[in-house]
Scaffold this motif. Structure first.
Motif, short mmCIF file in Angstrom:
data_model
loop_
_atom_site.label_atom_id
_atom_site.label_comp_id
_atom_site.label_asym_id
_atom_site.label_seq_id
_atom_site.Cartn_x
_atom_site.Cartn_y
_atom_site.Cartn_z
N ARG A 66 0.84 -1.21 0.00
CA ARG A 66 0.00 0.00 0.00
C ARG A 66 0.87 1.25 0.00
O ARG A 66 0.64 2.20 -0.76
N LEU A 67 1.90 1.26 0.84
CA LEU A 67 2.79 2.42 0.92
C LEU A 67 3.56 2.61 -0.39
O LEU A 67 3.82 3.75 -0.80
N LEU A 68 3.91 1.52 -1.04
CA LEU A 68 4.56 1.62 -2.33
C LEU A 68 3.63 2.31 -3.33
O LEU A 68 4.03 3.25 -4.02
N TYR A 69 2.39 1.87 -3.37
CA TYR A 69 1.42 2.48 -4.28
C TYR A 69 1.22 3.96 -3.94
O TYR A 69 1.24 4.82 -4.82
N GLU A 70 1.06 4.26 -2.67
CA GLU A 70 0.82 5.64 -2.25
C GLU A 70 2.05 6.52 -2.49
O GLU A 70 1.92 7.73 -2.67
N SER A 71 3.23 5.92 -2.48
CA SER A 71 4.45 6.67 -2.79
C SER A 71 4.49 7.05 -4.25
O SER A 71 5.05 8.08 -4.63
N ARG A 72 3.94 6.20 -5.09
CA ARG A 72 3.97 6.42 -6.54
C ARG A 72 2.87 7.35 -7.02
O ARG A 72 3.03 8.03 -8.02
N LYS A 73 1.74 7.36 -6.37
CA LYS A 73 0.58 8.12 -6.83
C LYS A 73 0.40 9.36 -5.97
O LYS A 73 -0.43 9.41 -5.07
N ARG A 74 1.18 10.36 -6.26
CA ARG A 74 1.16 11.59 -5.49
C ARG A 74 0.42 12.68 -6.26
O ARG A 74 0.11 12.52 -7.43
N GLY A 75 0.23 13.81 -5.61
CA GLY A 75 -0.43 14.93 -6.27
C GLY A 75 0.50 15.70 -7.18
O GLY A 75 0.07 16.45 -8.03
N MET A 76 1.80 15.50 -7.02
CA MET A 76 2.76 16.22 -7.86
C MET A 76 3.89 15.28 -8.27
O MET A 76 4.28 14.38 -7.52
N LEU A 77 4.39 15.47 -9.46
CA LEU A 77 5.38 14.58 -10.05
C LEU A 77 6.66 14.51 -9.21
O LEU A 77 7.25 13.44 -9.06
N GLU A 78 7.10 15.64 -8.68
CA GLU A 78 8.35 15.65 -7.91
C GLU A 78 8.29 14.67 -6.75
O GLU A 78 9.23 13.91 -6.52
N ASN A 79 7.18 14.69 -6.01
CA ASN A 79 7.05 13.75 -4.89
C ASN A 79 6.87 12.33 -5.37
O ASN A 79 7.35 11.40 -4.73
N CYS A 80 6.20 12.15 -6.47
CA CYS A 80 6.04 10.80 -7.03
C CYS A 80 7.41 10.19 -7.29
O CYS A 80 7.67 9.05 -6.90
N ILE A 81 8.29 10.94 -7.89
CA ILE A 81 9.62 10.43 -8.21
C ILE A 81 10.44 10.23 -6.94
O ILE A 81 11.00 9.15 -6.72
N ILE A 82 10.51 11.23 -6.10
CA ILE A 82 11.31 11.12 -4.88
C ILE A 82 10.82 9.98 -3.99
O ILE A 82 11.60 9.13 -3.56
N LEU A 83 9.52 9.97 -3.70
CA LEU A 83 8.99 8.98 -2.76
C LEU A 83 8.98 7.57 -3.33
O LEU A 83 9.22 6.61 -2.59
N SER A 84 8.72 7.42 -4.62
CA SER A 84 8.72 6.06 -5.17
C SER A 84 10.13 5.48 -5.22
O SER A 84 10.32 4.29 -4.95
N LEU A 85 11.12 6.28 -5.55
CA LEU A 85 12.50 5.80 -5.53
C LEU A 85 12.97 5.55 -4.09
O LEU A 85 13.70 4.58 -3.84
N PHE A 86 12.56 6.40 -3.18
CA PHE A 86 12.86 6.19 -1.76
C PHE A 86 12.24 4.88 -1.28
O PHE A 86 12.89 4.09 -0.59
#
Length: 163
Positions: A66-86
């Motif tokens: 769930r956290l992996l999915y939520e890391s990837r589907k953010r409101g802004m692209l910058e967080n999507c990239i940072i959080l999904s790679l993290f």
């Protein structure tokens, strides 16, 4: 046939004439104020989100997914990239305490820009989100190895690493 050509020209001319006053009035007198000190932010609209509820009896593998999915589907692209790679780097090795901190961090704040500013150390992190995970995220965001981080990773790695 001649009448259809005349009708098209007439309609086209009427439409163009109708747009002229609107186009002339489209110039904004307000302009961009940015972060000017006199900005009252009165025009800022924040949509209220439902409160974050911890999922107490969630299985660890389900929580990680769930956290992996939520890391990837953010409101802004910058967080999507940072959080999904993290998440790709750290999620599979996080303890229950760290998973709880990460869950709270990415789901409780209502504004994605806050998370971005905290992770990039542009603004101070509130005490409630300060901890091991935030320290890891801040260090990860510095990108000391100068990796290319242009896109979120594919989802295939999660199953490969768990086997």
């Amino acid at each position: 046939m001649l009448s259809s050509v005349i009708a098209k020209r007439l309609v086209s001319g009427v439409c163009q004439a109708a747009w002229r006053p609107a186009a002339a009035g489209m110039v904004s007198v307000r302009g961009y104020r940015g972060d000017a000190p006199d900005d009252s932010r009165g025009d800022l609209i924040e949509i209220p989100l439902p409160p974050w509820d911890e999922r107490a009896n969630e299985a660890t593998d389900i929580k990680r997914r769930r956290l992996l999915y939520e890391s990837r589907k953010r409101g802004m692209l910058e967080n999507c990239i940072i959080l999904s790679l993290f998440a790709k780097r750290y999620l599979n090795t996080m303890t229950e305490k760290q998973l709880h901190q990460y869950d709270r961090l990415i789901n409780e704040p209502s504004n994605d820009w806050d998370i971005y500013y905290w992770a990039t150390e542009t603004r101070p992190t509130p005490d409630v989100y300060q901890g091991e995970v935030m320290d890891l995220l801040k260090e990860f965001t510095k990108n000391r190895n100068q990796e290319q981080r242009l896109d979120a990773p594919s989802l295939e790695y999660l199953d490969k690493e768990s086997q």
